[in-house]
Motif scaffolding. Structure first.
Motif, PDB file in Angstrom:
ATOM      1  N   TYR A  86      -0.385   8.182  -4.945  1.00 25.13           N
ATOM      2  CA  TYR A  86      -1.160   8.452  -6.165  1.00 25.13           C
ATOM      3  C   TYR A  86      -2.658   8.279  -5.964  1.00 25.13           C
ATOM      4  CZ  TYR A  86       3.611   7.289  -7.347  1.00 25.13           C
ATOM      5  OH  TYR A  86       4.981   7.231  -7.346  1.00 25.13           O
ATOM      6  N   GLY A  87      -3.082   7.971  -4.743  1.00 25.02           N
ATOM      7  CA  GLY A  87      -4.496   7.795  -4.471  1.00 25.02           C
ATOM      8  C   GLY A  87      -4.697   6.920  -3.250  1.00 25.02           C
ATOM      9  N   THR A  88      -5.931   6.640  -2.942  1.00 24.75           N
ATOM     10  CA  THR A  88      -6.251   5.817  -1.779  1.00 24.75           C
ATOM     11  C   THR A  88      -5.928   4.352  -2.066  1.00 24.75           C
ATOM     12  OG1 THR A  88      -8.053   7.318  -1.186  1.00 24.75           O
ATOM     13  CG2 THR A  88      -8.070   5.122  -0.178  1.00 24.75           C
ATOM     14  N   PRO A  89      -5.062   3.714  -1.258  1.00 26.62           N
ATOM     15  CA  PRO A  89      -4.712   2.309  -1.531  1.00 26.62           C
ATOM     16  C   PRO A  89      -5.908   1.383  -1.313  1.00 26.62           C
ATOM     17  CG  PRO A  89      -3.094   3.347  -0.080  1.00 26.62           C
ATOM     18  CD  PRO A  89      -4.270   4.270  -0.153  1.00 26.62           C
ATOM     19  N   ARG A  90      -6.012   0.420  -2.209  1.00 28.32           N
ATOM     20  CA  ARG A  90      -7.055  -0.607  -2.081  1.00 28.32           C
ATOM     21  C   ARG A  90      -6.458  -1.940  -2.503  1.00 28.32           C
ATOM     22  NH1 ARG A  90     -12.233  -1.281  -6.121  1.00 28.32           N
ATOM     23  NH2 ARG A  90     -12.932  -3.313  -5.328  1.00 28.32           N
ATOM     24  N   GLN A  91      -6.583  -2.946  -1.666  1.00 25.86           N
ATOM     25  CA  GLN A  91      -6.038  -4.264  -2.013  1.00 25.86           C
ATOM     26  C   GLN A  91      -6.997  -4.979  -2.949  1.00 25.86           C
ATOM     27  OE1 GLN A  91      -5.195  -6.914   1.278  1.00 25.86           O
ATOM     28  NE2 GLN A  91      -3.633  -7.999   0.097  1.00 25.86           N
TER      29      GLN A  91
ATOM     30  N   TRP B 150      -1.885  -4.116  -4.713  1.00 22.50           N
ATOM     31  CA  TRP B 150      -2.604  -2.939  -4.227  1.00 22.50           C
ATOM     32  C   TRP B 150      -2.803  -1.955  -5.372  1.00 22.50           C
ATOM     33  CZ3 TRP B 150      -4.345  -1.942   0.826  1.00 22.50           C
ATOM     34  CH2 TRP B 150      -4.043  -2.953   1.751  1.00 22.50           C
TER      35      TRP B 150
ATOM     36  N   ALA C  97      -4.232   2.006  -6.645  1.00 21.35           N
ATOM     37  CA  ALA C  97      -4.644   3.389  -6.377  1.00 21.35           C
ATOM     38  C   ALA C  97      -5.145   3.973  -7.688  1.00 21.35           C
ATOM     39  CB  ALA C  97      -3.494   4.217  -5.829  1.00 21.35           C
TER      40      ALA C  97
ATOM     41  N   ALA D 218       0.265   4.650  -2.359  1.00 22.30           N
ATOM     42  CA  ALA D 218      -0.389   5.714  -1.588  1.00 22.30           C
ATOM     43  C   ALA D 218      -0.149   7.117  -2.136  1.00 22.30           C
ATOM     44  CB  ALA D 218       0.050   5.632  -0.124  1.00 22.30           C
TER      45      ALA D 218
ATOM     46  N   PRO E  35       0.811  -1.240   0.000  1.00 23.11           N
ATOM     47  CA  PRO E  35       0.000   0.000   0.000  1.00 23.11           C
ATOM     48  C   PRO E  35       0.831   1.271   0.000  1.00 23.11           C
ATOM     49  CG  PRO E  35      -0.145  -1.158   2.121  1.00 23.11           C
ATOM     50  CD  PRO E  35       0.506  -2.095   1.155  1.00 23.11           C
TER      51      PRO E  35
END
Length: 675
Positions: free
Chosen positions: A638-643, A671, A673, A636, A632
């Motif tokens: 470059y945007g909100t991390p999402r798995q 992950w 973003a 991070a 993550p």
């Protein structure tokens, strides 16, 4: 009569896989070259081509058109036993199949290759640079298993296996095709054993082959070795049927040569494997000049071989030229050797009549047999006097050395990154088929070579012995593969393991007929021999046979693809994730994908300014920038991390000095973003 009829059924069953495979490849390759490889045209051309070759190659066998006293002799129970072993092998490997889609090693590369041509029918793979605002020096579109070409990328390997594996993608069962091919390989090897050793040994050969760990390993996922084996051993069986035909000629010889030659379309190494066929065809032509009927097979065998191998080389040049250039250090000498043999073949034919009265020295047969034993003994003793190493001279060698060092640490071995462990190659064979089988095969090869040098009989063994001997020795001397097991065992699959098993069962039959005059003793000795051939491979295989590897990857990939925005242009900013997923995202998720170049010095992470600039170019192109990495913190900025992937599964063990007896944990995280 019943044995003759059953034998003909087994003979036809065992060559049909190779003939059908050859027909499919002959139809599929032109379609791929034309950019039209799709289900309808492939079926309309491939199925009739496969059926026609099967009809041509088995018609004479099924009708009993063979020389007096020749052919496969087998009882209905023996045929049923072979079919049962093959079917059991196929079912077992379907159940235990692997799902290798993340590009970590060759099977996933083949799987991605097959998925692309199944869905698009053409090469090269477009890089879709417009989706990233056009070409830019900070981006590259190739990854592990692909090479960059103008406007796109091309997969690394020969197109033969993906042309077959694509059938599974079309049918919605991509993981079943390798197991089906493995079952057909069992039939093929059993057919060769029945022809050369007798029907009574075909079931033993089939069983010993089917339970060997490398066969289980390569029958569960998308490797090239099993299709190669089917063509090589199917071609051997067809060549024997051709020389034993009542009226040998073009109808028998051409399919045999074509099947053998098409092994090059499956693996570049097939060129080495079929090299003895060139010399053998020349010998047959010389025999024709002396009036022997088998000689009529020589010219058609040679024509078929050159045609099949030529198609393979054409495919390599057109569809896999960067791969061919990468292998040029070994391919060019091999091509030179082939050219020399091809030139010497007509020379040998021309001088053959002058050598008609030549008789070999009396000592030559015994010396030849002794040489076989000495070569095998030397290969086995090799670790005591040689340690094979290689200094890294390029980036590929450096990565291999780093990988070997990591495995050595995991195995608790001294860290020696330059070691290749090739000196253990014959020990690999004893792990997977057992010392008794290797000893029996060595004895059989020595006895057969002595007979051939003494009086030219049994002639049917000449080509199999030449091919098995040549490929076994050259493979064991230089396996040319990362030496961790079971990975390295794949080198033994196309010829070494099946060839030595066929020799071993012949050797067991030879000992049975000559060593024990009393029938009761002979019977028990045979039972003991069968157990000695079967038990060692079972013992080695049991540790991994019931543990499938890399399961869950298909579901994880589907979930990841669903998480990507429909208009996404995917930027990989971390090396490992980019290597594993660039082509997968492009081919299986249907999204443009590229890697952002990393700064020099060995960093695995792209520089943030370069990534931000790439994100802006994607936005300017009217698409959604998506950044992927393994952690993550890497996405991070470059945007909100999402798995979007959290895979936990099993992977192959990596053993260097012992046979594998388990599996290791594999964790893969991705992950995302959205910029």
């Amino acid at each position: 009569m019943e044995r003759d009829r059953s034998g003909r059924v087994l003979a036809a069953l065992s060559v049909s896989p190779a003939l059908a495979l050859a027909g499919w490849l002959l139809a599929g390759l032109p379609l791929l070259l034309a950019g039209r490889f799709a289900p309808l045209p492939a079926v309309l051309l491939g199925v009739p081509a496969a059926a026609l070759l099967c009809w041509a190659g088995t018609r004479g066998v099924l009708r009993g058109r063979r020389g007096a006293g020749q052919g496969v002799q087998a009882t209905p129970w023996q045929v049923a036993g072979v079919v049962a072993v093959a079917a059991g092998s196929g079912v077992f490997n379907v159940v235990m199949h692997s799902e290798q889609l993340l590009v970590r090693r060759d099977p996933a590369t083949y799987a991605q290759y097959a998925a692309w041509i199944a869905g698009h029918g053409s090469l090269p793979i477009p890089n879709q640079a417009a989706a990233f605002g056009g070409h830019h020096p900070s981006l590259y579109f190739h990854s592990v298993g692909t090479y960059a070409v103008d406007g796109g990328v091309v997969p690394q390997f020969m197109p033969g296996p993906p042309l077959v594996f694509a059938i599974g993608d079309w049918l919605g069962a991509p993981f079943a095709v390798p197991a089906v091919l493995g079952a057909l390989a069992v039939l093929t090897v059993a057919g060769v054993a029945a022809r050369l050793a007798g029907g009574r040994w075909a079931v033993l050969a089939a069983a010993a082959f089917a339970v060997s760990l490398p066969i289980l390993y390569t029958s569960r996922t998308t490797f090239s070795e099993i299709p190669s084996l089917i063509l090589l051993f199917g071609g051997l069986a067809l060549a024997q049927d051709a020389i034993e035909a009542e009226r040998p000629g073009w109808r028998q010889g051409l399919p045999a040569g074509l099947v053998l030659g098409l092994a090059v379309l499956v693996r570049v190494d097939g060129l080495r494997d079929v090299l003895p066929v060139l010399a053998y065809a020349g010998l047959l032509v010389a025999m024709r000049r002396s009036g022997r009927p088998q000689g009529a097979v020589g010219v058609p065998l040679l024509v078929g071989l050159v045609a099949g191998a030529g198609l393979g080389l054409l495919a390599a040049y057109v569809l896999a030229r960067p791969y061919l250039e990468y292998l040029s250090g070994s391919v060019r000498p091999l091509l030179l050797i082939c050219a020399v043999v091809l030139v010497l073949t007509p020379v040998g034919v021309a001088v053959a009549p002058k050598l008609a009265g030549f008789r070999p020295p009396r000592w030559l047969p015994t010396a030849g047999a002794a040489l076989v034993v000495l070569v095998m003994a030397g290969l086995y003793a090799r670790p005591w006097f040689q340690t094979v190493t290689r200094k890294a001279t390029n980036a590929e060698d450096a990565r291999t050395a780093e990988f070997i060092a990591q495995i050595q640490q995991a195995n608790g071995l001294p860290v020696q990154p330059d070691r290749l462990y090739f000196e253990l190659s014959l020990h690999w064979v004893t792990w997977y088929i057992g010392i008794p089988a290797v000893v029996l095969a060595t004895v059989a090869a020595a006895v057969l070579l002595r007979r051939l040098l003494r009086d030219g009989r049994p002639f049917v063994w000449l080509l199999p012995l030449a091919m098995i001997g040549w490929t076994t020795v050259t493979t064991l001397l230089r396996p040319e593969i990362t030496p961790d097991q079971p990975w390295a065992s794949r080198r033994l699959v196309p010829v070494v393991i099946p060839g030595l098993i066929v020799l071993a069962v012949w050797g067991l039959g030879w000992l049975r007929e000559r060593s024990w005059p009393r029938e009761r003793v002979r019977r028990w000795a045979t039972v003991a021999g069968v157990l000695l051939v079967l038990a060692p491979p079972v013992v080695t295989s049991i540790g991994t046979a019931f543990t499938p590897v890399e399961r869950g990857e298909a579901a994880a990939v589907r979930s990841m693809c669903a998480a990507l925005p429909a208009e996404a242009s995917v930027l990989f900013v971390e090396r490992v994730t980019g290597d594993r997923f660039t082509q997968l995202v492009r081919g299986m998720c249907g999204r443009p994908a590229a890697q952002v170049k990393r700064p020099p010095g060995g960093s695995d992470l792209a520089a943030e300014p370069e990534v931000r600039a790439a994100v802006e170019r994607v936005r300017a192109a009217g698409r959604v920038p998506v950044v992927l990495a393994a952690d993550p913190a890497q996405v991070a900025p470059y945007g909100t991390p999402r798995q979007i992937m959290g895979l936990v599964t099993r992977q192959d063990e990596r053993s260097l000095v012992d046979p594998p007896n388990g599996t290791w944990t594999l964790r893969v995280n991705v992950w995302m973003a959205v910029g």
